[in-house]
Design a protein around this motif. Structure first.
Motif, mmCIF file in Angstrom:
data_model
loop_
_atom_site.group_PDB
_atom_site.id
_atom_site.type_symbol
_atom_site.label_atom_id
_atom_site.label_comp_id
_atom_site.label_asym_id
_atom_site.label_seq_id
_atom_site.Cartn_x
_atom_site.Cartn_y
_atom_site.Cartn_z
ATOM 1 N N ASP A 1 0.813 -1.220 0.000
ATOM 2 C CA ASP A 1 0.000 0.000 0.000
ATOM 3 C C ASP A 1 0.847 1.272 0.000
ATOM 4 O O ASP A 1 0.559 2.250 0.711
ATOM 5 N N PHE A 2 1.884 1.271 -0.823
ATOM 6 C CA PHE A 2 2.714 2.479 -0.966
ATOM 7 C C PHE A 2 1.889 3.557 -1.660
ATOM 8 O O PHE A 2 1.303 3.331 -2.717
ATOM 9 N N GLN A 3 1.855 4.747 -1.058
ATOM 10 C CA GLN A 3 1.079 5.842 -1.637
ATOM 11 C C GLN A 3 1.867 7.142 -1.571
ATOM 12 O O GLN A 3 2.520 7.441 -0.565
ATOM 13 N N LEU A 4 1.785 7.912 -2.663
ATOM 14 C CA LEU A 4 2.357 9.252 -2.727
ATOM 15 C C LEU A 4 1.214 10.230 -2.918
ATOM 16 O O LEU A 4 0.466 10.141 -3.897
ATOM 17 N N THR A 5 1.051 11.163 -1.987
ATOM 18 C CA THR A 5 -0.027 12.152 -2.098
ATOM 19 C C THR A 5 0.570 13.546 -1.941
ATOM 20 O O THR A 5 1.576 13.743 -1.254
ATOM 21 N N LYS A 6 -0.076 14.501 -2.600
ATOM 22 C CA LYS A 6 0.375 15.884 -2.528
ATOM 23 C C LYS A 6 -0.516 16.630 -1.547
ATOM 24 O O LYS A 6 -1.743 16.563 -1.620
ATOM 25 N N GLU A 7 0.112 17.316 -0.606
ATOM 26 C CA GLU A 7 -0.609 18.094 0.386
ATOM 27 C C GLU A 7 -0.145 19.536 0.280
ATOM 28 O O GLU A 7 0.948 19.876 0.724
ATOM 29 N N ASP A 8 -0.999 20.373 -0.345
ATOM 30 C CA ASP A 8 -0.606 21.736 -0.694
ATOM 31 C C ASP A 8 0.607 21.631 -1.618
ATOM 32 O O ASP A 8 0.522 21.028 -2.678
ATOM 33 N N GLN A 9 1.755 22.180 -1.246
ATOM 34 C CA GLN A 9 2.939 22.082 -2.096
ATOM 35 C C GLN A 9 3.868 20.943 -1.677
ATOM 36 O O GLN A 9 4.835 20.640 -2.366
ATOM 37 N N ASP A 10 3.570 20.336 -0.540
ATOM 38 C CA ASP A 10 4.427 19.275 -0.020
ATOM 39 C C ASP A 10 3.904 17.894 -0.432
ATOM 40 O O ASP A 10 2.829 17.773 -1.036
#
Length: 992
Positions: A395-404
């Motif tokens: 369950d590897f996940q990459l998410t964008k939170e604002d600019q980070d």
């Protein structure tokens, strides 16, 4: 009459000589007044509370005694070793041994290991260290006494000395070989190395008995032991285990030598006071190792391209200009160097950035990549470490939170024993045509985040999350944008077990495989991609809003305006073949010219020009003391910019200001009128070094603790702490340092070493974290927060480019701005921005031709403005290194205090009129020193109702009495001699 004549003259000679000696001694004592007070634990003032009593316990201890404190600090040092030791090899599940085993120790380190390093890290009077034998026997593993007795009875013969590794040859064990049959469950070979301040390990020297003079390889005696163990394996010993007792990465070519038959290996660094207890627990299986290497380990260290330019080199035409430059000495500990340099030609490709990037370029067939065989070069990659259990990731996940960005992954312990796991997140930035055209370099992978799980039982799982800030996607463009840019292209984020695993994961995501000569298949399911657009505007300010710009053009030979015919070809991935040094002798050659010589000499004296400006206000009567600017009414700290500071600073006289910024020999000085106490600011890169009784106002002295003659616990080398990848543990270690500081009376610790492991051969590597700037900076930031939570100010050091000991005092370092910012300055930036490190120690080296301790762009523009350092900058030890007349210029360019005591009144008196720009710089330096003091434990017991009452210490009273008695006796002897001569003259007159 003759007897009287002799007696009179003898008494005159005796008392006049005594008088001269006593007066000279008194003068010396007066010059070292505060130092004598400190060492005799006497004081010349006390704090008196006048009128209203006010709570002034700003920082308190959680302990009631040194005994209780040391119990916890010793456990914490042990924990650091348990979590930081790295399991490198474990064939056929050799480890753990289990309890009840019988083992034999070999190697001098098995008898007397390297506990720590020398120099400023040396502990004054520690409690007893835990030996490996004691650590094993606490785990019910019995140790053969025969080999230890052999070493004990032959210390002079076997003990190492300086660069001599030494040891007992295998043949010397013949006399006790019968004992092996009883203690045969394992042979444990301890390979010991230890260096320290002012002494780099050698790569090639006749002074060293390592292979080819290489201190970080084996010598013939050690090889003979390993050969003997290999021959004995099976018939005598069941297992052969190696412990690498060295803070510096050793050459690993021996580890898989078939002659030696080594089953398991563990890197343990230098172990500190109680680390061997942790090693015993790892070997028995009571603890599961979870450390990950903070450095890349080569089979042969010379294959690191930085080695070609490691050391100190003379300009080719130095002899032509030698007569113009101050004389140099071979003793780099004391003498300033003017004709020595080193070039950081390898560019950003420091540590893992070189092999991992070149490996990818081989796999992807980049032009001009050349012949590079990763598997023949790298023994263990950065971040590598084995465990007694296994972990699975889903369950590897990459998410964008604002600019980070946030990476999350599910971690499960799929093995049979409990253990902790380190999650390392790596990023690959696109290497574009823009980069090639503008000399911007990109590593194939770089560490951008990490975390460590709690201990997971077999079958347990957890969700781990790591936040990656947007600015970590940027690179510094020194030649075109002159600031940070984010390139257009795909950015690959991956979870890697180590740096090499990370690059294989990314290559797998790009559809490469072992068919393309990869050495292992990667896991593309552990990779996320984000496509970004080009941006050369959004990242041009620092975290506090300061404009970022090129500051270090004069450190880059290609941009230095007076370079003459000099130039440098930096290593670039656009052409590995033509830009990588061919061997360790292929160093950069430079020539001096007159402009460069003038630059070297420009700071040998004060160069401050007169002006007609207005001076600050002095000697105002604002009724403020330092205690008035500690906390606000709501108990929050008073801000550095609070207007009350102006009122306090106006109280100072010019002489007060000069005194405050000139007396700093591991301290700051007291000022009576604003009730500022003396403070102790001392060394301690692996813990507080002086005895608990060192500080007059430390808790140990105040409560007369019976254990105050001991020094605090000292910890394993800082690389072992880095290898834990555990920020929470770093904070806990820092808070323990802070507790020790409270009890010993420290208000500042010269102890946060942030120089990079550029090569394996820095003598002070044990004081520094890693080859990676993020790991170094974030672990330090957390340690700083823990330390300062107890009121002890952190000094980050040595700023900057101080990656060796050879000719360290005054060495010129040529380095480009991208490398400087992304590699060597980044740890300092992180420790200040993330940890609020308050103070900084400048290094002895130069960036280009300018001393770091007087480099305005480094100290003012970068450190104080960009990073936001709120406290002050101190030099490294001043005595015999610098010229006192330089110091006002140092202050003018951003330095605030010498690590030495300078005659402030005579030095600054000529500037009391007509030099207003310097006066304002002096005021700012005083402000910084006072601010740092106000936020420290030095203010404990001092409130706005406190005054200072001065008195004469006992030693000074005794010295005054001696002065008086000696003066009287000398005077009487003079009178006696005169009277005798008069009487004698009269007698002669009568007789004539």
């Amino acid at each position: 009459m003759k007897i009287l004549k002799i007696a009179t003259k003898v008494s005159f000679v005796l008392f006049s000589t005594t008088f001269a000696l006593v007066m000279s001694g008194t003068a010396i004592a007066n010059e070292n007044y505060k130092i004598i007070n400190q060492h005799l634990h006497q004081q010349d003032y006390e704090f008196v509370e006048v009128g209203k009593t006010q709570d002034s316990d700003y920082y308190t201890s959680d302990y009631d005694s040194i005994h209780d404190l040391c119990q916890d600090t010793q456990k914490k040092a042990q924990q650091v070793e348990e979590e930081g030791a790295v399991l490198l090899k474990n064939d056929n599940h050799t480890l753990p041994l289990g309890k009840g085993k019988k083992v034999t120790l070999f190697g001098y380190g098995g008898y007397e290991p390297a506990y720590g390093g020398s120099g400023s890290a040396a502990s004054d009077n520690p409690m007893s260290e835990v030996t490996l034998k004691e650590g094993l026997e606490e785990e019910e593993i019995t140790v053969n006494p025969a080999t230890l007795e052999l070493y004990a009875n032959n210390k002079a013969k076997y003990a190492p000395s300086k660069y001599k590794i030494n040891d007992a040859p295998w043949s010397d064990f013949n006399s006790i070989s019968s004992s092996f049959l009883t203690y045969k469950d394992a042979a444990i070979m301890v390979i010991r190395r230890s260096r320290g301040e002012n002494a780099d390990p050698t790569l090639s020297s006749t002074a060293c008995d390592g292979e080819n003079g290489n201190y970080l390889s084996l010598n013939e005696k050690e090889k003979s032991i390993l050969r003997g163990l290999g021959d004995s394996k099976g018939g005598t010993f069941s297992k052969v285990i190696v412990l690498l007792n060295s803070p510096n990465p050793m050459e690993m070519s021996f580890l898989d030598n078939l002659e030696y038959k080594i089953d398991a290996a563990l890197w343990i660094g230098t172990v500190g006071q109680t680390g061997m207890r942790g090693i015993g627990r790892i070997l028995s299986g009571s603890v599961n190792p979870s450390g990950s290497l903070p450095d890349t380990y080569y089979y042969h260290n010379k294959d690191n391209p930085a080695m070609a330019n490691f050391g100190s080199f003379k300009y080719d035409n130095y002899s032509d200009y030698k007569s113009q430059l101050p004389a140099e000495s071979d003793n780099s500990y004391t003498m300033m160097s003017y004709g020595s340099y080193v070039a950081y030609q390898e560019n950003i490709y420091v540590g893992y950035r070189y092999p991992e990037t070149r490996y990818e370029d081989v796999i992807t067939c980049r032009d001009a990549v050349g012949d590079f065989r990763y598997q023949d070069t790298i023994a263990f990659p950065f971040g590598y470490g084995l465990s007694y259990t296994n972990f699975a990731y889903t369950d590897f996940q990459l998410t964008k939170e604002d600019q980070d960005y946030k990476v999350s992954v599910k971690v499960k312990n799929t093995g049979e024993v409990a253990g902790k796991d380190t999650l390392q997140i790596y990023l690959q930035k696109p290497y574009t045509t823009y980069d090639e055209n503008n000399n911007v370099e990109k590593s194939a992978v770089e560490l951008v985040g990490f975390t460590k799980t709690k201990e997971l039982q077999p079958g347990d799982e957890t969700i781990a999350e790591v936040l990656i800030q947007a600015d970590q996607l940027t690179s510094y463009d020194a030649y075109h944008a002159k600031g940070y840019i984010r390139d257009e292209g795909d950015y690959y984020f991956t979870l890697g077990a180590d740096a090499h695993d990370a690059i294989n994961n990314i290559l797998s995501k790009k559809n490469y495989s072992m068919a393309n000569k990869m050495d292992a298949e990667g896991n593309k399911d552990l990779v996320g991609i984000s496509h970004e657009t080009f941006d050369d505007k959004a990242y041009q300010t620092s975290a506090n809003g300061t404009q970022i710009k090129n500051l270090f053009n004069d450190g880059d030979m290609n941009l230095y305006q007076n370079k003459g015919d000099n130039s440098i070809t930096y290593t670039t991935r656009s052409s590995w073949i033509t830009s990588t040094p061919a061997n360790e002798q292929d160093h950069i050659h430079f020539n001096l010219n007159q402009e460069m010589v003038d630059g070297l000499l420009s700071m040998t004296k004060s160069t401050i020009e007169k002006d007609d400006g207005v001076y600050p206000t002095y000697e105002a009567d604002n009724h403020l003391t330092l205690a008035d600017v500690i906390v606000n009414d709501d108990k929050t700290p008073v801000d550095y910019q609070d207007p009350r500071w102006d009122g306090l600073l106006d109280e100072l006289s010019y002489e007060d200001t000069a005194k405050l910024i000139s007396i700093g020999m591991r301290k700051t000085t007291s000022l009576e009128n604003i009730v500022k106490p003396d403070t102790i600011e001392h060394n301690g890169p692996t813990g507080v070094t002086e005895k608990y009784s060192y500080g007059e106002r430390g808790l140990a002295t105040l409560v007369a603790d019976p254990d105050s003659d001991y020094s605090p616990t000292y910890y394993p080398c800082i690389g072992i702490l880095a290898a834990t990848f555990n920020e929470k543990l770093a904070y806990e270690v820092g808070s323990m340092y802070g507790e020790d500081a409270l009890w010993a009376g420290y208000s500042g610790l010269y102890g946060i070493g942030l120089n990079i492991h550029r090569t394996a051969y820095d003598g002070r590597e044990f004081e520094y974290y890693s080859e990676d700037p993020l790991l170094s900076g974030m672990m330090a930031a957390n340690l700083v927060k823990g330390l300062q939570s107890k009121g002890c100010n952190a000094y980050v050091k040595h700023l900057a480019v101080y990656e060796q000991q050879a000719n360290r005092v005054g060495l010129t370092v040529w380095v480009n701005e991208q490398t400087l910012r992304e590699i060597y300055l980044k740890p300092f930036q992180l420790a200040i921005e993330k940890g609020n490190a308050r103070n900084c120690m400048a290094s002895y080296t130069r960036i280009g031709l300018t001393y770091c301790a007087s480099n305005e762009n480094l100290l003012e523009e970068f450190l104080k403005k960009e990073c936001g350092l709120s406290g002050f900058v101190v030099t490294d030890m001043w005595a015999n290194r610098y010229i006192n007349e330089q110091y006002p210029s140092f202050v003018f360019h951003g330095c605030d205090l010498p690590d030495g005591d300078i005659d402030a009144f005579n030095l600054f008196a000529p500037y009391k009129e007509g030099y207003s720009a310097l006066a304002w710089k002096m005021r700012e330096a005083a402000h910084r020193i006072l601010y740092a003091t106000s936020q420290s434990n030095a203010m404990n017991g001092i409130s706005s109702h406190t005054t200072i009452r001065y008195y004469t210490p006992q030693w000074k009273i005794a010295l005054n009495i001696i002065d008086i008695v000696t003066s009287i006796l000398f005077g009487l002897s003079v009178v006696g001699l005169v009277v005798y001569e008069v009487i004698f003259s009269l007698r002669l007159g009568k007789n004539s």
